[in-house]
Design a protein around this motif. Structure first.
Motif, short mmCIF file in Angstrom:
data_model
loop_
_atom_site.label_atom_id
_atom_site.label_comp_id
_atom_site.label_asym_id
_atom_site.label_seq_id
_atom_site.Cartn_x
_atom_site.Cartn_y
_atom_site.Cartn_z
N GLN A 235 31.38 43.96 50.87
CA GLN A 235 31.55 44.01 49.43
C GLN A 235 32.85 43.34 49.01
O GLN A 235 32.91 42.61 48.02
CB GLN A 235 31.55 45.46 48.95
CG GLN A 235 30.19 46.14 49.01
CD GLN A 235 30.28 47.61 48.64
OE1 GLN A 235 31.11 48.35 49.16
NE2 GLN A 235 29.42 48.04 47.73
N ARG A 236 33.90 43.56 49.78
CA ARG A 236 35.21 43.03 49.41
C ARG A 236 35.28 41.51 49.61
O ARG A 236 36.10 40.84 48.98
CB ARG A 236 36.31 43.71 50.22
CG ARG A 236 36.52 45.17 49.83
CD ARG A 236 37.76 45.74 50.52
NE ARG A 236 38.96 44.98 50.21
CZ ARG A 236 39.67 45.10 49.09
NH1 ARG A 236 39.27 45.94 48.15
NH2 ARG A 236 40.75 44.39 48.89
N THR A 237 34.48 40.96 50.48
CA THR A 237 34.52 39.52 50.74
C THR A 237 33.49 38.76 49.92
O THR A 237 33.28 37.56 50.14
CB THR A 237 34.27 39.24 52.24
OG1 THR A 237 33.04 39.86 52.64
CG2 THR A 237 35.41 39.78 53.08
N ALA A 238 32.84 39.43 48.97
CA ALA A 238 31.86 38.76 48.10
C ALA A 238 32.26 38.99 46.64
O ALA A 238 31.58 39.70 45.90
CB ALA A 238 30.46 39.29 48.37
N PRO A 239 33.39 38.42 46.19
CA PRO A 239 33.86 38.65 44.82
C PRO A 239 32.89 38.08 43.78
O PRO A 239 32.19 37.10 44.03
CB PRO A 239 35.21 37.92 44.78
CG PRO A 239 35.11 36.88 45.84
CD PRO A 239 34.26 37.48 46.92
N GLN A 240 32.85 38.72 42.62
CA GLN A 240 31.98 38.31 41.53
C GLN A 240 32.80 37.70 40.40
O GLN A 240 33.88 38.20 40.05
CB GLN A 240 31.20 39.52 40.99
CG GLN A 240 30.39 40.26 42.03
CD GLN A 240 29.25 39.42 42.58
OE1 GLN A 240 28.56 38.74 41.83
NE2 GLN A 240 29.08 39.46 43.89
N LEU A 241 32.32 36.60 39.82
CA LEU A 241 32.98 35.99 38.68
C LEU A 241 32.72 36.83 37.44
O LEU A 241 31.63 37.36 37.24
CB LEU A 241 32.48 34.56 38.47
CG LEU A 241 32.79 33.57 39.59
CD1 LEU A 241 32.15 32.22 39.28
CD2 LEU A 241 34.30 33.41 39.78
N THR A 242 33.71 36.95 36.57
CA THR A 242 33.55 37.74 35.36
C THR A 242 34.45 37.20 34.26
O THR A 242 35.51 36.63 34.54
CB THR A 242 33.87 39.23 35.60
OG1 THR A 242 33.71 39.95 34.37
CG2 THR A 242 35.30 39.41 36.10
N SER A 243 34.04 37.38 33.02
CA SER A 243 34.85 37.00 31.87
C SER A 243 35.55 38.20 31.26
O SER A 243 36.34 38.05 30.33
CB SER A 243 33.96 36.32 30.80
OG SER A 243 33.38 35.14 31.29
N ARG A 244 35.25 39.38 31.74
CA ARG A 244 35.85 40.58 31.17
C ARG A 244 37.25 40.80 31.75
O ARG A 244 37.58 40.29 32.84
CB ARG A 244 34.97 41.81 31.44
CG ARG A 244 34.85 42.19 32.91
CD ARG A 244 34.00 43.45 33.07
NE ARG A 244 33.81 43.82 34.45
CZ ARG A 244 34.68 44.52 35.19
NH1 ARG A 244 35.82 44.91 34.64
NH2 ARG A 244 34.42 44.82 36.45
N PRO A 245 38.10 41.56 31.04
CA PRO A 245 39.44 41.85 31.56
C PRO A 245 39.37 42.61 32.89
O PRO A 245 38.54 43.51 33.05
CB PRO A 245 40.06 42.73 30.47
CG PRO A 245 39.27 42.44 29.24
CD PRO A 245 37.88 42.15 29.71
N THR A 246 40.21 42.21 33.82
CA THR A 246 40.31 42.92 35.09
C THR A 246 41.77 43.28 35.35
O THR A 246 42.67 42.76 34.70
CB THR A 246 39.79 42.07 36.26
OG1 THR A 246 40.53 40.84 36.31
CG2 THR A 246 38.30 41.77 36.10
N VAL A 247 41.98 44.17 36.27
CA VAL A 247 43.33 44.63 36.62
C VAL A 247 43.58 44.22 38.08
O VAL A 247 42.91 44.72 38.98
CB VAL A 247 43.45 46.16 36.47
CG1 VAL A 247 44.86 46.62 36.85
CG2 VAL A 247 43.10 46.59 35.05
N PRO A 248 44.52 43.30 38.33
CA PRO A 248 44.75 42.83 39.70
C PRO A 248 44.95 43.95 40.72
O PRO A 248 44.42 43.88 41.83
CB PRO A 248 46.01 41.96 39.56
CG PRO A 248 45.95 41.45 38.15
CD PRO A 248 45.37 42.58 37.35
N ALA A 249 45.73 44.98 40.35
CA ALA A 249 45.98 46.08 41.29
C ALA A 249 44.69 46.82 41.62
O ALA A 249 44.50 47.28 42.75
CB ALA A 249 47.00 47.06 40.70
#
Length: 306
Positions: free
Chosen positions: A14-28
């Motif tokens: 799961q961690r090695t398959a990131p998903q693209l998104t336009s919504r706000p995310t939090v790096p931490a």
């Protein structure tokens, strides 16, 4: 061991398959997403999804179209105002979903917080693992003499070891009987019936989705020093996650909820009389003995975060 090698492999995938998104995310949060934080002897808590951030709280409070151009300090000030005056709906705009592995008796405490969506591992459909919670020696404590639902001091080591022996013996025997009843070549009992034989320290799992407002209500109660240790350690780990997710909200939460106390109208009258220089004792305070003790305990309590 809280996680099997298969579970760790699934998490790594799961961690090695990131998903693209336009919504706000939090790096931490993106850093800790899916990562299991081990709790107790076989339990864990991990974030599997989240929506929103501190900016979403501010946006909802101002009912604005975008994230705005205000300074971070102004946003933090608004969040502190919302927290201080107990405005709840802006915090309801954010949500988080946890995957939790926990003993059944802890789950039965946890489920009392009803403002969440829960999907628990089904023992009608699947067979529960042979995993039981056994407390550490220093957590095997006597019943409190002043609190009917609390603990007192730890038992002496010999007594504690005897308790652990009984807990392990009974859980193991009950699980052995559970397997015997389930055996399709033997009794072949239905899973929904066989599960009733398991002890309450058996581990279960669930997905728990909750909005930020109700998460903080849960944490305020379950991270309190008076909460049962076995649920408190989950709450304390979730507070660390809260700080990564919504740092400004977490800071206001610690200031106005975790580090604060609520005084009754009668207690405030006593405090005002004291500030005016009056010598007030329990006898002339108008408070019951229990209220008097509680008031002074709040005044003498150290700040939980230094």
């Amino acid at each position: 061991m809280a996680l099997t090698s298969e579970q760790r492999a699934e998490i790594d995938a799961q961690r090695t398959a990131p998903q693209l998104t336009s919504r706000p995310t939090v790096p931490a949060m993106e850093e800790l997403l899916y990562t299991p934080f081990e709790v107790l002897d076989h339990g864990f808590v991990r974030v599997v999804d989240y929506m929103g951030d501190d900016g979403a709280v501010v946006q909802a409070a101002r009912v604005s179209y975008g994230r705005g151009t205000r300074k971070v300090s102004e946003d933090a000030g608004l969040i502190r105002y919302l927290m201080r005056h107990r405005h709840s709906t802006p915090f309801e705009m954010c949500e988080i979903k946890f995957h939790v592995k926990l003993p059944v008796f802890v789950a039965r405490q946890w489920i009392r917080h009803r403002m969440a969506s829960v999907n628990e591992y089904s023992a009608r459909y699947s067979i529960l693992d042979r995993e039981f919670y056994l407390p550490a020696l220093d957590q095997v404590s006597a019943q409190s003499s002043s609190n009917r639902q609390g603990r007192s001091d730890a038992l002496d080591e010999d007594a504690a070891r005897q308790v652990l022996h009984l807990l392990h013996r009974d859980a193991t025997q009950c699980y052995d009987d559970y397997e015997t009843m389930l055996d399709p070549e033997g009794m072949g009992l239905a899973r929904e019936l066989a599960r009733m034989n398991l002890t309450l320290n058996t581990y279960t799992q669930w997905y728990w989705k909750v909005d930020l407002h109700n998460l903080m209500h849960f944490l305020a109660l379950r991270a309190d020093a008076h909460a049962q240790y076995e649920i408190r350690v989950y709450a304390e780990k979730m507070i660390e996650i809260l700080k990564a997710w919504v740092p400004a909200t977490a800071a206001a939460f610690e200031e106005y909820r975790l580090g604060a106390f609520t005084f009754s109208a009668g207690m405030l009258k006593v405090l005002r009389r004291r500030l005016a220089g009056e010598d007030v004792g329990q006898e002339n305070s108008g408070l019951t003995k229990r209220e008097w003790i509680e008031m002074n305990a709040m005044l003498d309590a150290p700040h939980p975060h230094g």
